[in-house]
Design a protein around this motif. Structure first.
Motif, short mmCIF file in Angstrom:
data_model
loop_
_atom_site.label_atom_id
_atom_site.label_comp_id
_atom_site.label_asym_id
_atom_site.label_seq_id
_atom_site.Cartn_x
_atom_site.Cartn_y
_atom_site.Cartn_z
N GLU A 84 -11.51 27.16 69.72
CA GLU A 84 -11.72 26.49 68.44
C GLU A 84 -10.67 25.40 68.22
O GLU A 84 -10.98 24.31 67.71
CB GLU A 84 -11.68 27.50 67.29
N GLU A 85 -9.44 25.67 68.61
CA GLU A 85 -8.37 24.69 68.41
C GLU A 85 -8.54 23.46 69.30
O GLU A 85 -8.15 22.35 68.91
CB GLU A 85 -7.00 25.34 68.67
N ILE A 86 -9.14 23.64 70.48
CA ILE A 86 -9.39 22.49 71.36
C ILE A 86 -10.22 21.43 70.64
O ILE A 86 -9.96 20.23 70.75
CB ILE A 86 -10.08 22.93 72.66
N THR A 87 -11.21 21.86 69.87
CA THR A 87 -12.08 20.91 69.17
C THR A 87 -11.37 20.22 68.00
O THR A 87 -11.96 19.34 67.36
CB THR A 87 -13.35 21.61 68.65
N GLU A 88 -10.13 20.60 67.73
CA GLU A 88 -9.34 19.97 66.66
C GLU A 88 -8.20 19.13 67.22
O GLU A 88 -7.40 18.57 66.46
CB GLU A 88 -8.79 21.04 65.72
N VAL A 89 -8.10 19.01 68.54
CA VAL A 89 -7.02 18.24 69.16
C VAL A 89 -7.29 16.74 69.00
O VAL A 89 -8.38 16.26 69.30
CB VAL A 89 -6.89 18.59 70.66
N ILE A 90 -6.30 16.00 68.53
CA ILE A 90 -6.41 14.54 68.43
C ILE A 90 -6.07 13.95 69.79
O ILE A 90 -4.97 14.14 70.31
CB ILE A 90 -5.47 13.99 67.36
#
Length: 449
Positions: A376-382
Motif C-alpha cells: 500500500e505504501e508503494i502506491t504513495e511513493v513520490i
C-alpha cells in the motif's frame, strides 16, 4: 507530415486572377504575429538538450488505436474529408468572408486514451487579409478524426487548416465553396486554450513539475505563440534535439523566432518534418490552461502533444517468488506508482518490499533504502528518480492441525453431526442435572418433617 506535393484537383481550388474577389478581412491580427524579421531557430534562440528530449515521451500516442475524439455540440462543426493527399476524415468550421468567429462559445474537442484526456477549447478564429473568389467561398479550420496514411503523417486529433475539403471519402467531390487557403493570400489564426486531465481524476487538471508541450513539425508558413504570462516562448523554456534539426536541410528559407514578439514562424511552405521544439510548461500555465495561438498562411496541420519527463520504476523479487504481470512502469516526475504483486514459491508468502533509495510518501513519511515498505505504501511513493522495489518473502508459518478421530470414513459430514449431537447432549445433561437437584431438595425437605 504535411505533404503538399500532390496537385490539388478540386474544382474549387482552380483560380485565376480574373475571378478573385478582393475581400480582405481583418488587416492585422491581434497577436502581433508578423511573418518577417527575427532570428533563425538555433542555438542562439533555443536550448539544445538531446539528453532531456530522450527522456520525454508523449502522454497520448495520437496515432494509437485507443485514442478517442469527442466534439462539443456546436452547430459550427461540419463533417467531410480533407484533401491533404490522404483524404483524411475531418470535422471543420467554415471560415468565410462574412463569418465573425472572433468570439465563439462551446467550440471544443477532446482527445483521450486510457490514462489522459486533452481538452482543446477554440476561443476565436481570426482572419487576416483573406481574399475569396465568391461570397460563398470559405477555407476549413478543423480537426482530423482519422490518421493520415503517410510514414509520419498528421495524426488524428491534430488541428488542420487550409486544405480543401471534399464531401466523399475518395475526395473526388469538392465541398461547395471550399478553397485552399494559399489561394486567398491571407492567414487564419486559432486562439486555443488546452487543459490536460488524468482519467482517474477527470474533474481535476493534471499538473506536473516536468510537463512539456510539443510544437511539432515547424514548417509550411505556420506560426506559434504562447500567451500565458511567464510562460512565453523564450530560450530558457524551449528545447530541441539539435540546431540542425530546426531548419530545412537545404535552401535559404528558414524557421524563425521573434524575440520581441515571443513567437515562432516558418518563412514559407518548405516542408521540414523534423523541426520540433518542446516547451516546458509551468504549473500555473497547466492549471489555468495553455493559451496557444496557431497561425496558418498555407495549408498545414499541427498535432496536439503533451510530453513528460518520466522515471522507470522496476519490481524485482528476492528469489522466493516472482513478479506477477507488472515488472516495470514509467511514472511522470512527482507522481506515484501503481505497485505490483508477486507469486511466491511453495511454502513462502510476501512479507514486505524494500526500495533501493530513500523514498518519501505523499503524507511526508520518509522510508530509508532497504527498510520495509508495504504494498500500500508503494502506491504513495513520490517518484522523482528511477526506483527499484524488491519483494521480500518469508516462510509460511505452519498451523496446528485439528485432530479428528480416524474412523476410516469421511469426516466431512460426521464433524457437523458430532457438533450438533454434542450440543444436544450438553443441553440434555444440564436438564437432567437440574431435575436431579430438584428431586434431592424435595427428598431433603421431606426428611425434615
Amino acid at each position: 507530415m504535411k505533404n503538399k506535393k500532390k496537385k490539388i484537383t478540386l474544382a474549387a481550388t482552380i483560380l485565376t486572377a480574373a475571378n478573385i474577389m478582393a475581400t480582405p478581412v481583418f488587416a492585422a491580427n491581434p497577436y502581433n504575429i508578423d511573418y518577417t524579421g527575427g532570428q533563425e531557430l538555433g542555438e542562439e534562440t533555443v536550448t539544445i538538450n538531446p539528453t532531456l528530449l530522450g527522456e520525454l515521451t508523449p502522454l497520448i500516442d495520437m496515432g494509437a488505436d485507443d485514442v478517442e475524439i469527442t466534439f462539443s455540440n456546436s452547430n459550427l462543426w461540419k463533417e467531410g474529408y480533407s484533401n491533404n493527399n490522404f483524404c483524411t476524415p475531418i470535422k471543420y468550421i467554415e471560415v468565410s468572408g462574412d463569418a465573425d468567429l472572433s468570439e465563439v462559445e462551446n467550440l471544443y474537442y477532446t482527445v483521450s486514451n486510457r490514462q489522459y484526456t486533452i481538452r482543446v477549447d477554440i476561443a476565436s478564429i481570426i482572419k487576416e487579409d483573406l481574399a475569396f473568389t465568391t461570397e460563398t467561398a470559405w477555407v476549413a479550420a478543423g480537426v482530423l478524426t482519422g490518421n493520415s496514411a503517410s510514414a509520419k503523417g498528421t495524426p488524428k486529433g491534430s488541428l488542420e487548416i487550409g486544405f480543401p475539403v471534399a464531401s466523399d471519402e475518395s475526395c473526388e467531390t469538392s465541398a461547395t465553396g471550399s478553397l485552399n487557403i494559399a489561394s486567398t493570400g491571407g492567414a487564419v489564426f486559432l486562439d486555443t486554450k488546452q487543459k490536460l486531465y488524468a482519467t482517474s481524476e477527470p474533474s481535476t487538471v493534471f499538473s506536473s513539475s516536468e510537463l512539456y508541450y510539443g510544437i511539432l513539425d515547424i514548417d509550411a508558413n505556420q506560426a506559434f505563440k504562447i500567451l500565458n504570462t511567464g510562460n512565453e516562448l523564450t530560450k530558457s523554456n524551449m528545447f530541441a534535439k539539435s540546431a540542425a534539426a530546426l531548419q530545412p536541410a537545404t535552401g535559404e528559407i528558414k524557421n524563425m523566432y521573434s524575440e520581441e514578439g515571443k513567437y515562432i514562424y516558418a518563412q514559407s511552405t518548405v516542408i521540414n518534418q523534423d523541426s520540433d521544439v518542446f516547451v516546458k510548461l509551468s504549473e500555473a500555465t497547466q492549471n489555468a490552461g495553455l493559451e496557444m495561438i496557431y497561425g496558418f498562411k498555407s495549408n498545414a496541420g499541427s498535432p496536439i502533444s503533451y510530453y513528460a519527463k518520466q522515471y522507470t520504476v522496476e519490481y524485482v523479487s528476492d528469489g522466493n517468488g516472482k513478479i506477477d504481470e507488472l515488472e516495470t512502469e514509467k511514472i511522470i516526475a512527482g507522481k506515484t506508482p501503481s505497485g505490483s504483486t508477486t507469486i511466491p514459491v511453495d511454502g513462502y508468502e510476501l512479507d514486505y518490499w524494500t526500495a533501493d533509495k530513500d523514498v518519501t510518501l505523499t503524507d511526508g513519511t520518509e522510508i530509508k533504502a532497504g527498510k520495509p515498505i508495504s504494498s500500500e505504501e508503494i502506491t504513495e511513493v513520490i517518484v522523482n528518480e528511477d526506483l527499484t522495489f524488491t519483494a521480500i518473502h518469508v516462510a509460511e508459518e505452519e498451523e496446528e492441525p485439528i485432530l479428528v478421530p480416524d474412523t476410516g470414513a469421511s469426516t466431512s459430514e460426521k464433524n457437523a453431526v458430532f457438533i450438533v449431537v454434542s450440543a444436544i447432549g450438553a443441553v440434555l445433561g444440564a436438564s437432567i442435572i437440574g431435575v436431579l437437584a430438584k428431586t434431592i431438595r424435595k427428598i431433603h425437605r421431606r426428611s425434615q418433617f
